[in-house]
Motif scaffolding. Structure first.
Motif, PDB file in Angstrom:
ATOM      1  N   LEU A  16     -75.887 -54.401   5.045  1.00  0.00           N
ATOM      2  CA  LEU A  16     -75.258 -55.425   5.864  1.00  0.00           C
ATOM      3  C   LEU A  16     -76.342 -56.283   6.495  1.00  0.00           C
ATOM      4  CD1 LEU A  16     -72.492 -53.416   7.792  1.00  0.00           C
ATOM      5  CD2 LEU A  16     -72.186 -54.866   5.787  1.00  0.00           C
ATOM      6  N   GLY A  17     -75.968 -57.496   6.886  1.00  0.00           N
ATOM      7  CA  GLY A  17     -76.906 -58.384   7.540  1.00  0.00           C
ATOM      8  C   GLY A  17     -76.256 -59.109   8.689  1.00  0.00           C
ATOM      9  N   HIS A  18     -76.920 -60.169   9.145  1.00  0.00           N
ATOM     10  CA  HIS A  18     -76.440 -60.936  10.292  1.00  0.00           C
ATOM     11  C   HIS A  18     -75.126 -61.646   9.981  1.00  0.00           C
ATOM     12  CE1 HIS A  18     -76.866 -63.139  14.030  1.00  0.00           C
ATOM     13  NE2 HIS A  18     -76.672 -64.275  13.382  1.00  0.00           N
ATOM     14  N   ASP A  19     -74.999 -62.148   8.759  1.00  0.00           N
ATOM     15  CA  ASP A  19     -73.777 -62.837   8.348  1.00  0.00           C
ATOM     16  C   ASP A  19     -72.799 -61.826   7.741  1.00  0.00           C
ATOM     17  OD1 ASP A  19     -74.771 -65.407   9.068  1.00  0.00           O
ATOM     18  OD2 ASP A  19     -75.985 -65.377   7.231  1.00  0.00           O
ATOM     19  N   PRO A  20     -71.495 -62.055   7.928  1.00  0.00           N
ATOM     20  CA  PRO A  20     -70.503 -61.104   7.419  1.00  0.00           C
ATOM     21  C   PRO A  20     -70.623 -60.875   5.908  1.00  0.00           C
ATOM     22  CG  PRO A  20     -69.473 -62.615   8.968  1.00  0.00           C
ATOM     23  CD  PRO A  20     -70.867 -63.129   8.730  1.00  0.00           C
ATOM     24  N   VAL A  21     -70.558 -59.610   5.526  1.00  0.00           N
ATOM     25  CA  VAL A  21     -70.588 -59.195   4.120  1.00  0.00           C
ATOM     26  C   VAL A  21     -69.264 -58.501   3.812  1.00  0.00           C
ATOM     27  CG1 VAL A  21     -71.681 -57.652   2.447  1.00  0.00           C
ATOM     28  CG2 VAL A  21     -73.098 -58.921   4.085  1.00  0.00           C
ATOM     29  N   GLN A  22     -68.620 -58.883   2.709  1.00  0.00           N
ATOM     30  CA  GLN A  22     -67.339 -58.266   2.380  1.00  0.00           C
ATOM     31  C   GLN A  22     -67.561 -56.837   1.900  1.00  0.00           C
ATOM     32  OE1 GLN A  22     -64.722 -60.639  -0.004  1.00  0.00           O
ATOM     33  NE2 GLN A  22     -62.955 -59.326   0.451  1.00  0.00           N
ATOM     34  N   VAL A  23     -66.833 -55.916   2.544  1.00  0.00           N
ATOM     35  CA  VAL A  23     -66.948 -54.496   2.256  1.00  0.00           C
ATOM     36  C   VAL A  23     -65.897 -54.071   1.230  1.00  0.00           C
ATOM     37  CG1 VAL A  23     -66.832 -52.186   3.287  1.00  0.00           C
ATOM     38  CG2 VAL A  23     -67.912 -54.061   4.540  1.00  0.00           C
ATOM     39  N   ARG A  24     -64.700 -54.581   1.408  1.00  0.00           N
ATOM     40  CA  ARG A  24     -63.579 -54.382   0.490  1.00  0.00           C
ATOM     41  C   ARG A  24     -62.552 -55.456   0.817  1.00  0.00           C
ATOM     42  NH1 ARG A  24     -60.584 -48.747   1.551  1.00  0.00           N
ATOM     43  NH2 ARG A  24     -62.420 -48.090   0.360  1.00  0.00           N
ATOM     44  N   PRO A  25     -61.430 -55.561   0.082  1.00  0.00           N
ATOM     45  CA  PRO A  25     -60.463 -56.616   0.382  1.00  0.00           C
ATOM     46  C   PRO A  25     -60.056 -56.619   1.861  1.00  0.00           C
ATOM     47  CG  PRO A  25     -59.896 -55.572  -1.684  1.00  0.00           C
ATOM     48  CD  PRO A  25     -61.040 -54.787  -1.118  1.00  0.00           C
ATOM     49  N   ASN A  26     -60.116 -57.773   2.484  1.00  0.00           N
ATOM     50  CA  ASN A  26     -59.742 -58.006   3.893  1.00  0.00           C
ATOM     51  C   ASN A  26     -60.714 -57.406   4.903  1.00  0.00           C
ATOM     52  OD1 ASN A  26     -57.336 -59.451   3.336  1.00  0.00           O
ATOM     53  ND2 ASN A  26     -56.236 -57.525   3.004  1.00  0.00           N
ATOM     54  N   LEU A  27     -61.816 -56.831   4.461  1.00  0.00           N
ATOM     55  CA  LEU A  27     -62.733 -56.177   5.402  1.00  0.00           C
ATOM     56  C   LEU A  27     -64.161 -56.698   5.219  1.00  0.00           C
ATOM     57  CD1 LEU A  27     -63.213 -54.022   7.596  1.00  0.00           C
ATOM     58  CD2 LEU A  27     -63.590 -52.371   5.761  1.00  0.00           C
ATOM     59  N   TRP A  28     -64.768 -57.125   6.331  1.00  0.00           N
ATOM     60  CA  TRP A  28     -66.152 -57.582   6.350  1.00  0.00           C
ATOM     61  C   TRP A  28     -66.927 -56.803   7.417  1.00  0.00           C
ATOM     62  CZ3 TRP A  28     -62.101 -60.454   5.026  1.00  0.00           C
ATOM     63  CH2 TRP A  28     -62.209 -61.357   3.944  1.00  0.00           C
ATOM     64  N   GLY A  29     -68.217 -56.703   7.224  1.00  0.00           N
ATOM     65  CA  GLY A  29     -69.084 -56.050   8.198  1.00  0.00           C
ATOM     66  C   GLY A  29     -70.309 -56.907   8.452  1.00  0.00           C
ATOM     67  N   ALA A  30     -70.870 -56.807   9.675  1.00  0.00           N
ATOM     68  CA  ALA A  30     -72.079 -57.563  10.026  1.00  0.00           C
ATOM     69  C   ALA A  30     -72.829 -56.812  11.115  1.00  0.00           C
ATOM     70  CB  ALA A  30     -71.729 -58.970  10.495  1.00  0.00           C
ATOM     71  N   GLU A  31     -74.149 -56.933  11.093  1.00  0.00           N
ATOM     72  CA  GLU A  31     -75.011 -56.365  12.121  1.00  0.00           C
ATOM     73  C   GLU A  31     -75.799 -57.497  12.766  1.00  0.00           C
ATOM     74  OE1 GLU A  31     -75.792 -51.833  10.526  1.00  0.00           O
ATOM     75  OE2 GLU A  31     -77.294 -53.359  10.049  1.00  0.00           O
ATOM     76  N   LEU A  32     -75.653 -57.647  14.055  1.00  0.00           N
ATOM     77  CA  LEU A  32     -76.251 -58.757  14.784  1.00  0.00           C
ATOM     78  C   LEU A  32     -77.771 -58.767  14.636  1.00  0.00           C
ATOM     79  CD1 LEU A  32     -75.847 -61.022  17.015  1.00  0.00           C
ATOM     80  CD2 LEU A  32     -76.423 -59.224  18.643  1.00  0.00           C
ATOM     81  N   ASP A  33     -78.310 -59.909  14.222  1.00  0.00           N
ATOM     82  CA  ASP A  33     -79.751 -60.137  14.237  1.00  0.00           C
ATOM     83  C   ASP A  33     -80.060 -60.888  15.521  1.00  0.00           C
ATOM     84  OD1 ASP A  33     -82.354 -61.060  13.968  1.00  0.00           O
ATOM     85  OD2 ASP A  33     -82.190 -61.360  11.805  1.00  0.00           O
ATOM     86  N   ALA A  34     -80.546 -60.161  16.525  1.00  0.00           N
ATOM     87  CA  ALA A  34     -80.728 -60.743  17.859  1.00  0.00           C
ATOM     88  C   ALA A  34     -81.743 -61.882  17.846  1.00  0.00           C
ATOM     89  CB  ALA A  34     -81.162 -59.660  18.836  1.00  0.00           C
ATOM     90  N   LEU A  35     -82.780 -61.784  17.011  1.00  0.00           N
ATOM     91  CA  LEU A  35     -83.807 -62.825  16.984  1.00  0.00           C
ATOM     92  C   LEU A  35     -83.245 -64.143  16.446  1.00  0.00           C
ATOM     93  CD1 LEU A  35     -86.956 -60.830  15.804  1.00  0.00           C
ATOM     94  CD2 LEU A  35     -86.358 -61.575  18.117  1.00  0.00           C
ATOM     95  N   ARG A  36     -82.368 -64.053  15.443  1.00  0.00           N
ATOM     96  CA  ARG A  36     -81.745 -65.270  14.922  1.00  0.00           C
ATOM     97  C   ARG A  36     -80.838 -65.916  15.955  1.00  0.00           C
ATOM     98  NH1 ARG A  36     -79.183 -64.679   8.995  1.00  0.00           N
ATOM     99  NH2 ARG A  36     -78.170 -66.581   9.745  1.00  0.00           N
TER     100      ARG A  36
END
Length: 395
Positions: free
Chosen positions: A51-71
């Motif tokens: 996962l990254g700062h921008d949402p990544v699709q995990v499965r249909p209807n579901l996305w995950g993201a991890e905040l990049d505080a520096l960005r």
């Protein structure tokens, strides 16, 4: 957009609960984003994918993201950071030291709130699930809109006006002496624009039809105590809790003698959870025999927590602040569960009531009906701190 914040003491399993909740929401057809704002990210490990700062699709209807505080910091605070770096370099610090010191402590956590507000405004998702920082950090962030507002009203806005007026007159003499320029409009505007975002976010956090906190805990003494304090502090900031998840409960089928004392203690602490957090609904999740990592494990947790339920529902509606009028007298009721009266300090200044519990403080801006009155007494009753107000001039 429905917002669900998962919080709890570090290591209790809130990331797993957040991820499993996201799975169930997506299964029901909601476009769901699970966003980790915890500096020690583990959401990618929970989903077992990158996962990254921008949402990544995990499965249909579901996305995950991890905040990049520096960005986030560069995008929202870059002008201020560059100016502070310039000032520090003029005072003799080298480039690396100046850049490091220009990032104020706690800024990464603060910009987690800004990112949350941006997703809320964009409206690309139906459900936003926040895997937040551990309770201590999360609670400090809740006070930010109020504390920031106090400084902005009393200091920053007057300073901003003075700076704009004086800069053209002072700048020609200032830079040759100091070695750096006075802050320009971009630098001066950034803090106030940032505060406006945080102030708008406060309205979302305190709307209990849109936002709920879910406390995740283990049946352990220290964890329960911290969760009780968290529940009280959330109420102090008018943020509603609608559920408790008691996680990693040792199942009955575990009969190994090694766990006998653990199970006895957990029975005691489970009763404390039910007694202390009533009437909040409480869900239990077992200690699984394998690590809670990957979709298969999260699916098991999802089934245990929700079965056929819709996790987006508001499980319990808390009314954390009430104003009561009886026979011409007013009283302010604050929902502060589990807090003894002797731990609470009250002080009124102007139209603000200062409530302090331990290291946590809130300045409540009183409505006009109460602002002209003075507190005349306080008592704890049914988990509410009931503060009476009277017109002293008429007494």
């Amino acid at each position: 957009m429905r917002v669900i914040l998962m919080t709890g003491k570090g290591g209790v399993g809130k990331t797993s609960v957040a991820a499993a909740t996201g799975l169930r929401c997506a299964e029901l057809g909601y476009k769901t984003l699970v966003l980790s704002t915890d500096p020690a990210h583990s959401l990618a490990d929970s989903f077992d994918l990158e996962l990254g700062h921008d949402p990544v699709q995990v499965r249909p209807n579901l996305w995950g993201a991890e905040l990049d505080a520096l960005r986030e910091l560069e995008g929202n605070w870059g002008a201020v950071k560059r100016y502070i770096t310039q000032v520090l370099q003029a005072r003799g610090l080298d480039g690396v030291q100046a850049e490091e010191l220009a990032i104020l402590p706690g800024m990464d956590e603060i910009f987690g709130l800004v990112r949350m507000k941006r997703h809320y405004d964009e409206g690309d998702f139906d459900i936003l699930i926040i895997d937040s920082a551990p309770t201590g950090t999360a609670l400090r962030l809740l006070s930010l809109p109020e504390v920031g507002g106090w400084y902005m009203r009393r200091f920053y806005k007057p300073l901003q006006g003075m700076s704009a007026a004086l800069r053209p007159l002072v700048e020609p003499f200032f830079k040759p002496i100091a070695g750096f320029s006075l802050p320009d409009n971009e630098v001066m505007d950034a803090p106030y624009e940032f505060y406006e975002q945080i102030e708008a976010l406060e309205k979302v956090l305190t709307d209990n039809t849109k936002t709920s906190v879910r406390l995740v805990m283990n049946p352990e003494k220290m964890v329960i105590k911290e969760s009780l304090r968290a529940h009280a502090y959330l109420s102090l900031y008018n943020v509603a809790t609608d559920m408790v998840v008691a996680n990693r409960v040792i199942p009955d089928e575990v009969q190994d003698p090694f766990f006998k004392r653990w199970k006895e203690n957990q029975d005691i602490y489970k009763k404390e959870i039910y007694d202390n957090f009533h009437p909040l609904p409480i869900k239990e999740a077992p200690l699984f025999p394998t690590e809670m990592c990957g979709m298969e494990a999260l699916e098991r947790l999802k089934e245990i927590l929700y079965k056929d339920e819709d996790p987006t529902q508001v499980y319990y509606k808390e009314n954390t602040i009430k104003i009561i009028q009886e026979q011409g007298n007013y009283s302010l009721h604050l929902y502060l569960p589990g807090i003894p009266k002797e731990q609470i300090q009250l002080n009124k200044t102007g139209d603000e009531l200062n409530v302090r519990i331990g290291n946590h403080r809130r300045n409540l801006v009183l409505p006009q009906a109460l602002a002209a009155l003075q507190p005349s007494g306080a008592k704890m009753e049914d988990d509410y701190l009931k503060i009476s107000f009277k017109d002293i001039a008429k007494v």
